[in-house]
Motif scaffolding. Structure first.
Motif, PDB file in Angstrom:
ATOM      1  N   ASN A 209     -43.707   7.012 -39.048  1.00 34.24           N
ATOM      2  CA  ASN A 209     -42.270   7.273 -38.970  1.00 34.24           C
ATOM      3  C   ASN A 209     -41.924   8.542 -39.753  1.00 34.24           C
ATOM      4  N   ILE A 210     -42.129   9.684 -39.119  1.00 36.00           N
ATOM      5  CA  ILE A 210     -41.866  10.962 -39.775  1.00 36.00           C
ATOM      6  C   ILE A 210     -40.371  11.167 -40.067  1.00 36.00           C
ATOM      7  N   PRO A 211     -39.447  10.706 -39.198  1.00 36.03           N
ATOM      8  CA  PRO A 211     -38.030  10.806 -39.575  1.00 36.03           C
ATOM      9  C   PRO A 211     -37.711  10.103 -40.903  1.00 36.03           C
ATOM     10  N   LEU A 212     -38.344   8.943 -41.138  1.00 37.39           N
ATOM     11  CA  LEU A 212     -38.128   8.233 -42.391  1.00 37.39           C
ATOM     12  C   LEU A 212     -38.705   9.019 -43.573  1.00 37.39           C
ATOM     13  N   ALA A 213     -39.879   9.625 -43.366  1.00 39.70           N
ATOM     14  CA  ALA A 213     -40.472  10.460 -44.413  1.00 39.70           C
ATOM     15  C   ALA A 213     -39.567  11.641 -44.735  1.00 39.70           C
ATOM     16  N   THR A 214     -38.963  12.231 -43.721  1.00 41.66           N
ATOM     17  CA  THR A 214     -38.042  13.354 -43.926  1.00 41.66           C
ATOM     18  C   THR A 214     -36.824  12.913 -44.719  1.00 41.66           C
ATOM     19  N   ALA A 215     -36.280  11.751 -44.357  1.00 40.85           N
ATOM     20  CA  ALA A 215     -35.150  11.199 -45.113  1.00 40.85           C
ATOM     21  C   ALA A 215     -35.548  10.973 -46.571  1.00 40.85           C
ATOM     22  N   GLY A 216     -36.782  10.502 -46.782  1.00 42.20           N
ATOM     23  CA  GLY A 216     -37.260  10.276 -48.143  1.00 42.20           C
ATOM     24  C   GLY A 216     -37.271  11.542 -48.974  1.00 42.20           C
ATOM     25  N   ILE A 218     -35.403  14.274 -48.499  1.00 42.65           N
ATOM     26  CA  ILE A 218     -34.022  14.676 -48.770  1.00 42.65           C
ATOM     27  C   ILE A 218     -33.430  13.822 -49.901  1.00 42.65           C
ATOM     28  N   ILE A 219     -33.729  12.524 -49.896  1.00 41.60           N
ATOM     29  CA  ILE A 219     -33.253  11.646 -50.969  1.00 41.60           C
ATOM     30  C   ILE A 219     -33.870  12.060 -52.312  1.00 41.60           C
ATOM     31  N   LEU A 220     -35.159  12.377 -52.300  1.00 47.33           N
ATOM     32  CA  LEU A 220     -35.812  12.821 -53.537  1.00 47.33           C
ATOM     33  C   LEU A 220     -35.194  14.115 -54.056  1.00 47.33           C
ATOM     34  N   TRP A 221     -34.912  15.047 -53.159  1.00 46.70           N
ATOM     35  CA  TRP A 221     -34.272  16.297 -53.561  1.00 46.70           C
ATOM     36  C   TRP A 221     -32.919  16.010 -54.212  1.00 46.70           C
ATOM     37  N   LEU A 222     -32.136  15.141 -53.599  1.00 47.46           N
ATOM     38  CA  LEU A 222     -30.860  14.741 -54.190  1.00 47.46           C
ATOM     39  C   LEU A 222     -31.079  14.088 -55.556  1.00 47.46           C
ATOM     40  N   GLY A 223     -32.068  13.200 -55.636  1.00 45.63           N
ATOM     41  CA  GLY A 223     -32.355  12.528 -56.901  1.00 45.63           C
ATOM     42  C   GLY A 223     -32.752  13.479 -58.007  1.00 45.63           C
ATOM     43  N   TRP A 224     -33.354  14.606 -57.633  1.00 49.94           N
ATOM     44  CA  TRP A 224     -33.776  15.607 -58.627  1.00 49.94           C
ATOM     45  C   TRP A 224     -32.580  16.235 -59.332  1.00 49.94           C
ATOM     46  N   PHE A 225     -31.377  16.158 -58.730  1.00 50.18           N
ATOM     47  CA  PHE A 225     -30.172  16.603 -59.425  1.00 50.18           C
ATOM     48  C   PHE A 225     -29.993  15.792 -60.703  1.00 50.18           C
ATOM     49  N   LEU A 269     -46.557  24.449 -36.594  1.00 46.71           N
ATOM     50  CA  LEU A 269     -45.432  24.254 -37.513  1.00 46.71           C
ATOM     51  C   LEU A 269     -45.439  22.800 -37.977  1.00 46.71           C
ATOM     52  N   ASP A 270     -46.109  22.569 -39.098  1.00 50.90           N
ATOM     53  CA  ASP A 270     -46.350  21.214 -39.597  1.00 50.90           C
ATOM     54  C   ASP A 270     -45.188  20.757 -40.475  1.00 50.90           C
ATOM     55  N   LEU A 271     -44.415  19.778 -39.995  1.00 49.48           N
ATOM     56  CA  LEU A 271     -43.263  19.286 -40.755  1.00 49.48           C
ATOM     57  C   LEU A 271     -43.690  18.631 -42.065  1.00 49.48           C
ATOM     58  N   THR A 272     -44.791  17.883 -42.065  1.00 48.90           N
ATOM     59  CA  THR A 272     -45.213  17.191 -43.290  1.00 48.90           C
ATOM     60  C   THR A 272     -45.586  18.192 -44.383  1.00 48.90           C
ATOM     61  N   MET A 273     -46.177  19.319 -43.994  1.00 45.75           N
ATOM     62  CA  MET A 273     -46.499  20.345 -44.982  1.00 45.75           C
ATOM     63  C   MET A 273     -45.217  20.992 -45.512  1.00 45.75           C
ATOM     64  N   PHE A 274     -44.251  21.189 -44.629  1.00 50.73           N
ATOM     65  CA  PHE A 274     -42.936  21.702 -45.014  1.00 50.73           C
ATOM     66  C   PHE A 274     -42.311  20.780 -46.070  1.00 50.73           C
ATOM     67  N   LEU A 275     -42.344  19.474 -45.800  1.00 51.57           N
ATOM     68  CA  LEU A 275     -41.753  18.491 -46.706  1.00 51.57           C
ATOM     69  C   LEU A 275     -42.459  18.469 -48.057  1.00 51.57           C
ATOM     70  N   ASN A 276     -43.782  18.483 -48.030  1.00 49.47           N
ATOM     71  CA  ASN A 276     -44.520  18.474 -49.290  1.00 49.47           C
ATOM     72  C   ASN A 276     -44.327  19.770 -50.063  1.00 49.47           C
ATOM     73  N   GLY A 277     -44.074  20.879 -49.349  1.00 42.55           N
ATOM     74  CA  GLY A 277     -43.763  22.133 -50.026  1.00 42.55           C
ATOM     75  C   GLY A 277     -42.473  22.040 -50.821  1.00 42.55           C
ATOM     76  N   ILE A 278     -41.474  21.365 -50.251  1.00 45.57           N
ATOM     77  CA  ILE A 278     -40.217  21.143 -50.983  1.00 45.57           C
ATOM     78  C   ILE A 278     -40.479  20.345 -52.257  1.00 45.57           C
ATOM     79  N   LEU A 279     -41.248  19.276 -52.123  1.00 41.45           N
ATOM     80  CA  LEU A 279     -41.557  18.445 -53.294  1.00 41.45           C
ATOM     81  C   LEU A 279     -42.381  19.226 -54.318  1.00 41.45           C
ATOM     82  N   GLY A 280     -43.319  20.039 -53.845  1.00 46.72           N
ATOM     83  CA  GLY A 280     -44.111  20.857 -54.757  1.00 46.72           C
ATOM     84  C   GLY A 280     -43.242  21.825 -55.548  1.00 46.72           C
ATOM     85  N   GLY A 281     -42.257  22.431 -54.874  1.00 45.62           N
ATOM     86  CA  GLY A 281     -41.331  23.321 -55.566  1.00 45.62           C
ATOM     87  C   GLY A 281     -40.514  22.582 -56.614  1.00 45.62           C
ATOM     88  N   LEU A 282     -40.085  21.359 -56.291  1.00 45.88           N
ATOM     89  CA  LEU A 282     -39.323  20.551 -57.244  1.00 45.88           C
ATOM     90  C   LEU A 282     -40.159  20.181 -58.465  1.00 45.88           C
TER      91      LEU A 282
END
Length: 413
Positions: A209-216, A218-225, A269-282
């Motif tokens: 469920n990649i949509p759920l992973a994507t939501a996760g 975004i929630i983590l990014w919000l939580g990082w605030f 264009l790998d979405l999972t790598m995109f998502l993990n890149g966001i988390l890596g930056g955080l």
């Protein structure tokens, strides 16, 4: 009194945001793994939060903030069991505890951080670790290992008293690498999932469920605030605003660079790598979010994004199976973020870099040794790996007796 109230309300909002991150972790982990193990992952995440808070109340908080005596080694201290009620002789709440927040808010905010370390391990060992050994590991690691490690800096321990103090604003090392080192050890002792490596080459095991992973994410990014914003430990408008800006810019840069680098390397264009890149930056910005300029933050996040792509490939190459990329995100980017404090921002310099390197080394040794002892002991006594049949059929049915997505059919009339 009015300033304390303002600061305390902000800290409670941040506490709620960090708590919300656990939903993000849960969504990310179940999204990147297979349907048949969904209940297992959710059970582990709920167990971590509930037991983690109780343990932090009973022993963790006072292990992490023991009040090291002058002249002590600053390695281990304990202020006693349970929480003390900070009341004055007249029975009113003691407002002299801290100008930024109350004793109770302090405990709850720090308790949310404590549970995160084991959540990192949960994703890395997904789909093949027995639930009971994982629960025992969580109790020992969250209850004792994490708070002792945290005391070395945030509790005024030896890393905080170096000639040039080690600096970790919100936990690139204290939270993320502490979880990451344990994840690395656990993955090595567990072995890879069935079918992950064929003839020595890694095979993709897609999440359900990649949509759920994507939501996760975004929630983590919000939580990082809350994670970084709350680590200002007050509602200081200037410092809080800067911290949120650097946090967001690093996340954005990490995602974009991971997307670009992975596209060049893998031609898709790998979405999972995109998502993990966001988390890596955080994770990368977390150690010095309050010390960086916007440009520094973008550079730190961009480098973290590139690191993610190469780290995921390297972990596959050495035949370690990490279903959600936790080791690359939390350990490797956690180390990078910690060292970046000595390279960028207000604290940049060789002395600071050496202190940062000292901290990385101290946490590596402590976490590798303790997590190895815990997990190896569990492996030899009760076993940590599910049977081949259980793994192939899914942990939900075998360990929990239920299905995350049961079939609902309308009754025919």
């Amino acid at each position: 009194m009015e300033l304390l109230t303002t600061n305390n309300v902000w800290m409670m909002v941040c506490t709620a945001l960090v708590f919300f991150m656990h939903l993000g972790f849960a969504f990310l982990e179940i999204g990147l793994t297979r349907q048949k193990n969904t209940i297992n992952i959710l059970f582990k995440n709920i167990f971590i939060i509930t037991v983690g808070l109780l343990l932090y109340c009973l022993v963790g908080f006072n292990l992490m903030y023991p009040g090291f005596a002058e002249g002590s080694s600053g390695i281990f201290g304990f202020a006693g069991f349970g929480l003390d009620s900070p009341l004055t002789a007249e029975g009113a709440l003691d407002l002299t505890y801290n100008e930024g927040y109350t004793y109770w808010t302090d405990f709850l905010f720090q308790g949310m951080f404590a549970a995160t370390a084991a959540t990192i391990v949960s994703g890395a060992v997904a789909e093949r670790m027995k639930i009971v050994p994982f629960m025992i590991f969580t109790i020992v690691y969250v209850g004792f290992v994490y708070p002792i490690a945290g005391s070395w800096k945030w509790g005024g321990g030896f890393l905080d008293t170096l000639e040039t103090p080690f600096y970790d604003f919100a936990g690139s090392s204290l939270v993320h690498s502490v979880g990451g080192w344990a994840a690395l050890v656990a993955v090595w002792l567990l072995g890879s999932r069935i079918g992950k490596f064929k003839d020595g080459k890694p095979q993709a095991i897609p999440g359900h469920n990649i949509p759920l992973a994507t939501a996760g994410v975004i929630i983590l990014w919000l939580g990082w605030f809350g994670f970084n914003g709350g680590s200002v430990l007050s509602a200081d408008p200037s410092l809080t605003s800067l911290t949120l800006v650097t946090t967001c810019l690093a996340a954005a840069a990490g995602g974009v660079v991971a997307m670009l680098v992975s596209t060049v390397m893998f031609k898709n264009l790998d979405l999972t790598m995109f998502l993990n890149g966001i988390l890596g930056g955080l994770v990368g910005i977390t150690a010095g979010a309050d010390q960086m300029s916007p440009t520094d933050a973008i550079l730190i996040g961009a480098i973290a994004g590139a690191i993610i792509v190469f780290a995921v490939s390297f972990i596959d190459k050495i035949k370690l199976d990490d279903p959600v990329g936790a080791i690359a995100v939390h350990l490797i980017c956690g180390i990078w973020g910690t060292l970046a404090v000595g390279i960028f921002g207000a604290l940049a310099g060789m002395d600071q870099f050496i202190s940062q390197l000292t901290g990385v080394g101290a946490y590596a040794v402590f976490c590798i040794v303790t997590s190895f002892i815990i997990i190896f002991a569990l492996k030899k006594t009760m076993g940590i790996r599910v049977s081949e049949k259980e793994e192939l059929e899914g942990l939900d049915g075998h360990e929990h007796g239920m299905d995350a997505y049961p079939d609902f059919r309308m009754n025919e009339h």
